[in-house]
Design an enzyme around this catalytic site. Sequence first.
Site, PDB file in Angstrom:
ATOM      1  N   GLY A  10      48.893  32.604  37.854  1.00  0.00           N
ATOM      2  CA  GLY A  10      47.685  33.445  37.855  1.00  0.00           C
ATOM      3  C   GLY A  10      47.121  33.533  36.447  1.00  0.00           C
ATOM      4  N   GLY A  13      43.496  34.449  35.677  1.00  0.00           N
ATOM      5  CA  GLY A  13      43.020  35.721  36.217  1.00  0.00           C
ATOM      6  C   GLY A  13      42.842  36.781  35.139  1.00  0.00           C
ATOM      7  CG  ASP A  54      48.455  26.480  46.647  1.00  0.00           C
ATOM      8  OD1 ASP A  54      48.888  27.646  46.597  1.00  0.00           O
ATOM      9  OD2 ASP A  54      47.937  25.981  47.666  1.00  0.00           O
ATOM     10  CE1 TYR A 144      46.488  43.324  45.423  1.00  0.00           C
ATOM     11  CE2 TYR A 144      45.767  45.607  45.411  1.00  0.00           C
ATOM     12  CZ  TYR A 144      46.242  44.497  44.739  1.00  0.00           C
ATOM     13  OH  TYR A 144      46.472  44.581  43.386  1.00  0.00           O
TER      14      TYR A 144
HETATM   15  C1  AKB Z   1      42.148  46.422  43.101  1.00  0.00           C
HETATM   16  O1  AKB Z   1      41.206  47.208  42.937  1.00  0.00           O
HETATM   17  O2  AKB Z   1      42.358  45.813  44.161  1.00  0.00           O
HETATM   18  C2  AKB Z   1      43.130  46.250  41.956  1.00  0.00           C
HETATM   19  C3  AKB Z   1      44.288  47.186  42.088  1.00  0.00           C
HETATM   20  C4  AKB Z   1      44.122  48.621  41.800  1.00  0.00           C
HETATM   21  O3  AKB Z   1      45.363  46.757  42.395  1.00  0.00           O
HETATM   22  N1  AKB Z   1      42.462  46.456  40.712  1.00  0.00           N
END
Ligand code: AKB
Length: 321
Positions: A10, A13, A54, A144
Amino acid sequence: MTSKKIIVTGATGQIGSELVIELRKKYGEQQVVAVGHSKPIEGELSSGPFEIVDVTNKPALDELVQKYRPDTIYHLVGILSAKGEKNPDLAWRVNMEGLKNILDISRDRGVTKVFWPSSIAAFGPTTPRDNTPQNTILDPTTIYGVTKVAGELLCQYYWKKYGLDVRSLRYPGIISYKTEPGGGTTDYAVAIYFEAIKNKKYDCFVGRDTVLPMMYMPDAVRATIELMEAPIENIKVRTSYNLTAMSFSAEELATSVARCIPGFVCSYNPDDRQRIADSWPRSIDDSVARKDWGWKHEFGIEEMTKDMLDHISTLEASDLL
Ligand code: AKB
């Protein structure tokens, strides 16, 4: 200088690009291999080795690890919260398969330490939202966040079962000027600075009263390196450490920007990211990190605003030349 070999995934990033630079300063340019999924912009990260891999491709990742034989991996690849909601399958594949591949290969190829980022997104709407404790309810509503909770437990599992020294931080929103974040809910706290300098106005995608925990990039990079350098006996949390520097509302951030840019105007038009922001803590209790390995932040909102605006103005001026 300690002889170390480090891989950072990453690396192009938001956090990776700045972490690589600090690690290269500390351990030597050739010692830190930057890994991205595409080529970085000319000049960036060119001071040392760069590879395109990847992380969901396990054989390619294994080949990379065998080529460089790192003792430490910082695995920063991840699909962030807002982008993950648009493509949950991609988020699961990159965030979970990528992590599992890194942990397996590290265990099998003698990597001694791994860093992996968790986030305030591991918390959810029934978590206490103020001064969120280290050990509390984890009930994320985003894919996430789900990958962050599962990932934390996976890291702890590899520590307990295989003795792999995996360390992790629950990052708050990270604010920086070098590489813009992509696809996060806290991105407004970065975009506001760029728009303030360019247009003296910003249309914020969360409401004025939205309060989230935040941190300026130099603190985030330092926290990451300090955690990784702490003696192993100090690392008591094997899921992920709560970490914070400050909490402010979108309106407080706009006021801080307006103090430096007279005439700056912020409007508020919440979109679907508001729902995500509302499910996250307003402030974090990171006293366990402070006690275990001495975490101490340096930047508050005013120092950060001044530094961000100074750097962005310099960047803009050099772009115009
Ligand atoms: C997001 O906003 O998805 C990230 C986080 C807080 O993990 N910056």
